[in-house]
Scaffold this motif. Structure first.
Motif, PDB file in Angstrom:
ATOM      1  N   MET A  85       0.636  -1.149  -0.184  1.00 37.80           N
ATOM      2  CA  MET A  85      -0.084  -0.067  -0.034  1.00 37.80           C
ATOM      3  C   MET A  85       0.787   1.191  -0.033  1.00 37.80           C
ATOM      4  SD  MET A  85      -3.012   0.631  -0.029  1.00 37.80           S
ATOM      5  CE  MET A  85      -4.579   0.936   0.730  1.00 37.80           C
ATOM      6  N   THR A  86       1.827   1.115   0.677  1.00 37.52           N
ATOM      7  CA  THR A  86       2.713   2.152   0.813  1.00 37.52           C
ATOM      8  C   THR A  86       3.448   2.696  -0.561  1.00 37.52           C
ATOM      9  OG1 THR A  86       3.252   1.660   3.091  1.00 37.52           O
ATOM     10  CG2 THR A  86       4.774   3.223   1.959  1.00 37.52           C
ATOM     11  N   VAL A  87       3.691   1.674  -1.365  1.00 35.35           N
ATOM     12  CA  VAL A  87       4.254   1.736  -2.599  1.00 35.35           C
ATOM     13  C   VAL A  87       3.325   2.837  -3.633  1.00 35.35           C
ATOM     14  CG1 VAL A  87       5.018   0.628  -4.754  1.00 35.35           C
ATOM     15  CG2 VAL A  87       5.731  -0.230  -2.451  1.00 35.35           C
ATOM     16  N   TRP A  88       2.113   2.270  -3.561  1.00 37.89           N
ATOM     17  CA  TRP A  88       1.043   2.728  -4.444  1.00 37.89           C
ATOM     18  C   TRP A  88       1.065   4.340  -3.898  1.00 37.89           C
ATOM     19  CZ3 TRP A  88      -0.504   1.709  -9.096  1.00 37.89           C
ATOM     20  CH2 TRP A  88      -0.248   0.267  -9.541  1.00 37.89           C
ATOM     21  N   PHE A  89       1.115   4.737  -2.903  1.00 36.61           N
ATOM     22  CA  PHE A  89       1.127   5.825  -2.237  1.00 36.61           C
ATOM     23  C   PHE A  89       2.330   6.694  -2.660  1.00 36.61           C
ATOM     24  CE2 PHE A  89       2.170   9.275   0.939  1.00 36.61           C
ATOM     25  CZ  PHE A  89       0.877   9.918   0.771  1.00 36.61           C
ATOM     26  N   LEU A  90       3.196   6.159  -2.790  1.00 35.72           N
ATOM     27  CA  LEU A  90       4.356   6.977  -3.373  1.00 35.72           C
ATOM     28  C   LEU A  90       4.221   7.030  -4.832  1.00 35.72           C
ATOM     29  CD1 LEU A  90       7.362   5.162  -1.424  1.00 35.72           C
ATOM     30  CD2 LEU A  90       6.622   7.704  -1.054  1.00 35.72           C
ATOM     31  N   ILE A  91       3.749   6.081  -5.515  1.00 31.97           N
ATOM     32  CA  ILE A  91       3.658   6.276  -7.157  1.00 31.97           C
ATOM     33  C   ILE A  91       2.735   7.433  -7.119  1.00 31.97           C
ATOM     34  CG2 ILE A  91       2.688   5.150  -8.974  1.00 31.97           C
ATOM     35  CD1 ILE A  91       3.825   2.571  -7.924  1.00 31.97           C
ATOM     36  N   VAL A  92       1.315   7.527  -6.639  1.00 34.06           N
ATOM     37  CA  VAL A  92       0.460   8.361  -6.744  1.00 34.06           C
ATOM     38  C   VAL A  92       0.956   9.717  -6.409  1.00 34.06           C
ATOM     39  CG1 VAL A  92      -1.703   9.258  -5.951  1.00 34.06           C
ATOM     40  CG2 VAL A  92      -1.415   6.793  -6.474  1.00 34.06           C
ATOM     41  N   ALA A  93       1.712   9.765  -5.175  1.00 29.48           N
ATOM     42  CA  ALA A  93       2.161  11.216  -4.723  1.00 29.48           C
ATOM     43  C   ALA A  93       3.259  11.803  -5.611  1.00 29.48           C
ATOM     44  CB  ALA A  93       2.578  11.045  -3.278  1.00 29.48           C
ATOM     45  N   VAL A  94       4.096  10.999  -5.907  1.00 29.22           N
ATOM     46  CA  VAL A  94       5.313  11.619  -6.755  1.00 29.22           C
ATOM     47  C   VAL A  94       4.849  11.915  -8.012  1.00 29.22           C
ATOM     48  CG1 VAL A  94       7.509  10.677  -7.838  1.00 29.22           C
ATOM     49  CG2 VAL A  94       7.060  10.132  -5.422  1.00 29.22           C
ATOM     50  N   SER A  95       3.974  11.100  -8.579  1.00 28.91           N
ATOM     51  CA  SER A  95       3.580  11.258 -10.043  1.00 28.91           C
ATOM     52  C   SER A  95       2.588  12.369  -9.971  1.00 28.91           C
ATOM     53  CB  SER A  95       2.804  10.168 -10.650  1.00 28.91           C
ATOM     54  OG  SER A  95       3.613   8.971 -10.788  1.00 28.91           O
ATOM     55  N   ALA A  96       1.702  12.852  -9.082  1.00 29.49           N
ATOM     56  CA  ALA A  96       0.932  13.836  -8.942  1.00 29.49           C
ATOM     57  C   ALA A  96       1.913  15.173  -8.899  1.00 29.49           C
ATOM     58  CB  ALA A  96      -0.066  13.871  -7.863  1.00 29.49           C
ATOM     59  N   PHE A  97       2.839  15.038  -8.066  1.00 31.98           N
ATOM     60  CA  PHE A  97       3.904  16.038  -7.884  1.00 31.98           C
ATOM     61  C   PHE A  97       4.553  16.496  -9.232  1.00 31.98           C
ATOM     62  CE2 PHE A  97       7.888  17.921  -6.794  1.00 31.98           C
ATOM     63  CZ  PHE A  97       7.550  19.090  -6.341  1.00 31.98           C
ATOM     64  N   VAL A  98       4.851  15.748  -9.849  1.00 26.00           N
ATOM     65  CA  VAL A  98       5.768  15.772 -11.092  1.00 26.00           C
ATOM     66  C   VAL A  98       4.724  16.374 -12.224  1.00 26.00           C
ATOM     67  CG1 VAL A  98       6.896  14.476 -12.962  1.00 26.00           C
ATOM     68  CG2 VAL A  98       7.468  14.193 -10.933  1.00 26.00           C
ATOM     69  N   GLY A  99       3.676  16.153 -12.386  1.00 24.25           N
ATOM     70  CA  GLY A  99       2.608  16.475 -13.116  1.00 24.25           C
ATOM     71  C   GLY A  99       2.197  17.943 -12.812  1.00 24.25           C
ATOM     72  N   ALA A 100       2.053  18.277 -11.427  1.00 19.64           N
ATOM     73  CA  ALA A 100       1.819  19.677 -11.116  1.00 19.64           C
ATOM     74  C   ALA A 100       3.176  20.582 -11.584  1.00 19.64           C
ATOM     75  CB  ALA A 100       1.610  19.769  -9.759  1.00 19.64           C
ATOM     76  N   MET A 101       4.266  20.079 -11.251  1.00 16.86           N
ATOM     77  CA  MET A 101       5.547  20.820 -11.680  1.00 16.86           C
ATOM     78  C   MET A 101       5.686  20.991 -13.293  1.00 16.86           C
ATOM     79  SD  MET A 101       6.663  22.028  -8.755  1.00 16.86           S
ATOM     80  CE  MET A 101       5.235  22.074  -8.403  1.00 16.86           C
ATOM     81  N   CYS A 102       5.174  20.015 -13.987  1.00 20.42           N
ATOM     82  CA  CYS A 102       5.596  20.159 -15.447  1.00 20.42           C
ATOM     83  C   CYS A 102       4.241  21.366 -15.776  1.00 20.42           C
ATOM     84  CB  CYS A 102       5.126  18.747 -15.959  1.00 20.42           C
ATOM     85  SG  CYS A 102       6.427  17.665 -16.025  1.00 20.42           S
ATOM     86  N   ALA A 103       3.183  21.201 -15.327  1.00 16.68           N
ATOM     87  CA  ALA A 103       2.060  22.231 -15.709  1.00 16.68           C
ATOM     88  C   ALA A 103       2.551  23.496 -15.345  1.00 16.68           C
ATOM     89  CB  ALA A 103       0.905  22.019 -15.073  1.00 16.68           C
ATOM     90  N   ARG A 104       3.434  23.647 -14.180  1.00 20.81           N
ATOM     91  CA  ARG A 104       3.981  24.914 -13.915  1.00 20.81           C
ATOM     92  C   ARG A 104       5.095  25.475 -14.631  1.00 20.81           C
ATOM     93  NH1 ARG A 104       3.515  29.236 -10.782  1.00 20.81           N
ATOM     94  NH2 ARG A 104       5.178  29.903  -9.400  1.00 20.81           N
ATOM     95  N   ILE A 105       6.007  24.660 -14.936  1.00 21.24           N
ATOM     96  CA  ILE A 105       7.354  24.940 -15.592  1.00 21.24           C
ATOM     97  C   ILE A 105       6.966  24.993 -17.107  1.00 21.24           C
ATOM     98  CG2 ILE A 105       9.578  24.328 -16.064  1.00 21.24           C
ATOM     99  CD1 ILE A 105       9.484  22.949 -13.427  1.00 21.24           C
TER     100      ILE A 105
END
Length: 95
Positions: A1-21
């Motif tokens: 369960m922790t692995v899926w949380f990390l996948i979701v959190a990191v992917s969402a953060f990267v997507g948000a930063m790509c939208a910002r940059i």
């Protein structure tokens, strides 16, 4: 369960930063590619660089199929969501 949380959190953060940059369609492409290739690199390091821990056949291609696809879709979704929010905050006349 922790692995899926990390996948979701990191992917969402990267997507948000790509939208910002980045701007335009490149942000969506980067929001999908960066999490997908990041997950692939972690799987390959675990399969080929770290010492063998026993267990049988390697399943990294199957993990990449499901986990990498989930990471890419979450990155794209986050990028599209944050692009829409940013577009509403831009001054009139800006692209």
């Amino acid at each position: 369960m922790t692995v899926w949380f990390l996948i979701v959190a990191v992917s969402a953060f990267v997507g948000a930063m790509c939208a910002r940059i980045h701007r335009r369609w490149f942000s969506i492409l980067a929001g999908a590619a960066i999490p997908w290739f990041g997950f692939l690199s972690l799987l390959l390091v675990e399969a080929y660089v770290l010492p063998y821990r026993g267990g049988g056949a390697t399943m990294w291609p199957i993990a990449q199929l499901f986990g990498g696809t989930a990471a890419a879709l979450i990155g794209v979704g986050s990028c599209v969501l944050f692009r829409g929010r940013r577009r509403g905050k831009e001054a009139p006349g800006e692209p």
